[in-house]
Design a protein around this motif. Structure first.
Motif, PDB file in Angstrom:
ATOM      1  N   LEU A 346       0.818  -1.210   0.000  1.00 47.06           N
ATOM      2  CA  LEU A 346       0.000   0.000   0.000  1.00 47.06           C
ATOM      3  C   LEU A 346       0.852   1.261   0.000  1.00 47.06           C
ATOM      4  O   LEU A 346       0.513   2.261  -0.655  1.00 47.06           O
ATOM      5  CB  LEU A 346      -0.942  -0.001   1.202  1.00 47.06           C
ATOM      6  N   PHE A 347       1.975   1.198   0.713  1.00 55.63           N
ATOM      7  CA  PHE A 347       2.874   2.357   0.735  1.00 55.63           C
ATOM      8  C   PHE A 347       3.465   2.628  -0.650  1.00 55.63           C
ATOM      9  O   PHE A 347       3.550   3.784  -1.100  1.00 55.63           O
ATOM     10  CB  PHE A 347       3.992   2.112   1.753  1.00 55.63           C
ATOM     11  N   CYS A 348       3.881   1.568  -1.350  1.00 52.01           N
ATOM     12  CA  CYS A 348       4.408   1.737  -2.713  1.00 52.01           C
ATOM     13  C   CYS A 348       3.343   2.323  -3.645  1.00 52.01           C
ATOM     14  O   CYS A 348       3.626   3.207  -4.466  1.00 52.01           O
ATOM     15  CB  CYS A 348       4.908   0.408  -3.245  1.00 52.01           C
ATOM     16  N   THR A 349       2.105   1.825  -3.513  1.00 50.18           N
ATOM     17  CA  THR A 349       1.024   2.341  -4.359  1.00 50.18           C
ATOM     18  C   THR A 349       0.753   3.808  -4.075  1.00 50.18           C
ATOM     19  O   THR A 349       0.638   4.638  -5.002  1.00 50.18           O
ATOM     20  CB  THR A 349      -0.241   1.518  -4.123  1.00 50.18           C
ATOM     21  N   ALA A 350       0.658   4.171  -2.784  1.00 51.40           N
ATOM     22  CA  ALA A 350       0.406   5.568  -2.418  1.00 51.40           C
ATOM     23  C   ALA A 350       1.558   6.468  -2.860  1.00 51.40           C
ATOM     24  O   ALA A 350       1.341   7.595  -3.329  1.00 51.40           O
ATOM     25  CB  ALA A 350       0.187   5.684  -0.913  1.00 51.40           C
ATOM     26  N   LEU A 351       2.808   5.973  -2.744  1.00 50.32           N
ATOM     27  CA  LEU A 351       3.960   6.784  -3.161  1.00 50.32           C
ATOM     28  C   LEU A 351       3.947   7.050  -4.658  1.00 50.32           C
ATOM     29  O   LEU A 351       4.194   8.180  -5.106  1.00 50.32           O
ATOM     30  CB  LEU A 351       5.247   6.067  -2.753  1.00 50.32           C
ATOM     31  N   LEU A 352       3.656   6.031  -5.449  1.00 51.25           N
ATOM     32  CA  LEU A 352       3.617   6.212  -6.891  1.00 51.25           C
ATOM     33  C   LEU A 352       2.488   7.158  -7.306  1.00 51.25           C
ATOM     34  O   LEU A 352       2.664   8.014  -8.181  1.00 51.25           O
ATOM     35  CB  LEU A 352       3.443   4.860  -7.578  1.00 51.25           C
ATOM     36  N   ILE A 353       1.318   7.000  -6.675  1.00 49.04           N
ATOM     37  CA  ILE A 353       0.197   7.891  -6.999  1.00 49.04           C
ATOM     38  C   ILE A 353       0.548   9.330  -6.635  1.00 49.04           C
ATOM     39  O   ILE A 353       0.238  10.276  -7.382  1.00 49.04           O
ATOM     40  CB  ILE A 353      -1.074   7.427  -6.271  1.00 49.04           C
ATOM     41  N   TYR A 354       1.238   9.519  -5.499  1.00 46.54           N
ATOM     42  CA  TYR A 354       1.647  10.862  -5.096  1.00 46.54           C
ATOM     43  C   TYR A 354       2.639  11.461  -6.085  1.00 46.54           C
ATOM     44  O   TYR A 354       2.540  12.638  -6.452  1.00 46.54           O
ATOM     45  CB  TYR A 354       2.254  10.813  -3.693  1.00 46.54           C
ATOM     46  N   LEU A 355       3.610  10.649  -6.530  1.00 45.19           N
ATOM     47  CA  LEU A 355       4.584  11.145  -7.510  1.00 45.19           C
ATOM     48  C   LEU A 355       3.918  11.494  -8.839  1.00 45.19           C
ATOM     49  O   LEU A 355       4.233  12.514  -9.460  1.00 45.19           O
ATOM     50  CB  LEU A 355       5.686  10.097  -7.718  1.00 45.19           C
ATOM     51  N   PHE A 356       2.978  10.665  -9.279  1.00 42.75           N
ATOM     52  CA  PHE A 356       2.262  10.969 -10.511  1.00 42.75           C
ATOM     53  C   PHE A 356       1.431  12.240 -10.374  1.00 42.75           C
ATOM     54  O   PHE A 356       1.331  13.035 -11.311  1.00 42.75           O
ATOM     55  CB  PHE A 356       1.359   9.800 -10.906  1.00 42.75           C
TER      56      PHE A 356
END
Length: 412
Positions: A346-356
C-alpha cells in the motif's frame, strides 16, 4: 428553333428585334436559338435551315461536339465562325431531366449537374444550342419577346438590346456564369454539416463514402472552373489578335469595353473556384481534426493504462518474490509478515500515486500539458543550445578561472 432579327431603326438609331424580316431598316445580325431536340433528331434539316438563313456551313466535327452532352468547356475558331461550349449549372428551377444529361448516381444525389450550352457566332450571326427547359435562357428569351410587342415609337421602348452577336453572347454568358455564384451558399451549408458531423464527437463517424464523393465533386467544380477560365482566355486572345474577324468591319463595340466585360466574367468564375477551394480545404481540416481527436483519445487511454501498469508493477514484483517455492526465505516465519507486506504494498502504491500527482500525470486538461512543458526549465542537463549561448559560455569560463586562481592561491 426560333429566329430573331435585330435591326437598327433608321430614324431612331436604336436596335429593335423582330420575328420576321423587315424592309426599310438595316439588319444588324440574326439570332437562331435551338434546343437539343431540334438538332439531335433532325441534324441535316437543322444544318440546311441555318445555311438557308445565313449561308453558313457548319463543320461535322463541331456538330458532333454540340450533340455531345458530356463535352467539356472549349473554344474553337474557324474562318467562317467561332464555336464556344460552356457548361451551365442545372438548378432546381430548370425543367431538365437528369436522365437526359448522362449523370452519375453520386452527382444526382449531390444535386450538382451541368449541361452544355453551345454558341456559334460570327459578325452577322449567333446560333445557340441548349437543353429544353433551360430557365436562364428561357427567361432571357421571354424578356426579348416582350420587346417584340412594344412599338418602336413608344417613349418606353427598350434601348438596351445587344448591338452585335458577340455582345448578345456575352449577355447570355453573364447570366450562365452568375448562376454559379448562387451555389456558394448551398456548398457552404454542406461543408458546415460535414464539420458538425466530423467534430461532434458523440458518435462514430461512418459516412466516409458520401464525404469522399462530395470532396470529389468539389474537385470537379474546380476543374470545371479551370475549363471555363481557359475558354474565356482563348476568347480574350481571339479579341486581341483577330478583333476584325470577330466583330466585323463596323466595330460597333470598342475592344477595350469587350475586354473589360470578359475579364469581369473571368473574375466571377475565379471567385467560385477560390470559394470551392476554401470549402474543400475546410473539409480537409475538419477531417484532420477528427483524426487528431481520435489519436488524442487513444493516447489518453494508453496513458491511463500505462499509469495502472506502473502502479501495479511493484506489487507484482513483491508478490512474485514471495511467491517463489523456496524452503527457507526470510520473513516466512514472521507472525505479522502478511500485514507488513500488505502495508509495504500500500505504501508503494500511495507513493507512486503521489509522484504521478505531483508531476500532473493524473487528470486531464491543459494544466498537465503546460506543467509538463514547464518541467523543461528545471532540467540542469547541458545541451547544445546551452553551449551555443555565448553569455553562459563566457560566464562559465570566468567562474572556472576564478576557481583555479583561488585553488592556486590556497596552495601557495
Amino acid at each position: 428553333m426560333q429566329v430573331y432579327y435585330f435591326y437598327r431603326h433608321l430614324s431612331e438609331q436604336c436596335i429593335f428585334v423582330s420575328h420576321q424580316p423587315e424592309e426599310g431598316h438595316e439588319l444588324e445580325f440574326i439570332w437562331i436559338d435551338s434546343t437539343r431536340d431540334d438538332v439531335i433528331n433532325h441534324v441535316k434539316d437543322w444544318q440546311n435551315k441555318i445555311h438557308e438563313l445565313s449561308q453558313l456551313s457548319l463543320s461535322e466535327y463541331h456538330v458532333k461536339d454540340i450533340l455531345n452532352v458530356e463535352h467539356p468547356c472549349t473554344f474553337d475558331s474557324t474562318e467562317e465562325y467561332n464555336l464556344l461550349i460552356l457548361r451551365k449549372l442545372v438548378t432546381p428551377d430548370d425543367q431538365i431531366k437528369n436522365i437526359d444529361l448522362g449523370l452519375e448516381p453520386q452527382e444526382s444525389a449531390f444535386g450538382l449537374a451541368t449541361t452544355p450550352v453551345s454558341f456559334i457566332f460570327n459578325p452577322d450571326l449567333l446560333i445557340t444550342v441548349r437543353e429544353k427547359g433551360n430557365t436562364i435562357l428561357e427567361v432571357f428569351i421571354h424578356r426579348l419577346q416582350a420587346s417584340l410587342s412594344c412599338n418602336i415609337d413608344d417613349p418606353g421602348k427598350p434601348q438596351k438590346l445587344a448591338t452585335s452577336p458577340f455582345d448578345l453572347a456575352l449577355r447570355l454568358l453573364c447570366s450562365i456564369i452568375d448562376n454559379y455564384l448562387d451555389i456558394r451558399m448551398p456548398l457552404t451549408r454542406r461543408v458546415e454539416y460535414w464539420q458538425r458531423e466530423l467534430l461532434q464527437g458523440r458518435k462514430r463517424f461512418k459516412q466516409w463514402h458520401q464525404l469522399f464523393q462530395e470532396m470529389t465533386l468539389f474537385q470537379q467544380i474546380e476543374n470545371l472552373c479551370e475549363e471555363q477560365i481557359e475558354a474565356m482566355q482563348e476568347i480574350r486572345d481571339e479579341i486581341v489578335q483577330n478583333y476584325h474577324h470577330l466583330m466585323g468591319e463596323d466595330l460597333v463595340d470598342p475592344q477595350d469595353i469587350l475586354l473589360i466585360r470578359l475579364d469581369d466574367l473571368t473574375g466571377h468564375i475565379e471567385r467560385v473556384q477560390k470559394h470551392t477551394t476554401r470549402l474543400r480545404n475546410s473539409i480537409q481540416s475538419a477531417i484532420n481534426l477528427h483524426f487528431s481527436a481520435i489519436s488524442n483519445q487513444t493516447n489518453e487511454n494508453m496513458r491511463i493504462l500505462a499509469i495502472i501498469t506502473t502502479v501495479f508493477a511493484p506489487l507484482t514484483l513483491l508478490t512474485g518474490i514471495y511467491g517463489m517455492n523456496f524452503e527457507y526465505m526470510p520473513g516466512l516465519s514472521v507472525e505479522n509478515g502478511f500485514w507488513l507486506m500488505l502495508v509495504a504494498m500500500l505504501f508503494c502504491t500511495a507513493l507512486l500515486i503521489y509522484l504521478f500527482y505531483r508531476r500532473h500525470l493524473l487528470g486531464r486538461g491543459e494544466r498537465s500539458i503546460l506543467d509538463l512543458l514547464a518541467q523543461q526549465h528545471h532540467q540542469r542537463n547541458v545541451n547544445l543550445s546551452w553551449l551555443l549561448d555565448e553569455e553562459r559560455y563566457h560566464s562559465a569560463q570566468q567562474q572556472r578561472k576564478r576557481a583555479r586562481f583561488k585553488l592556486r592561491k590556497s596552495v601557495d
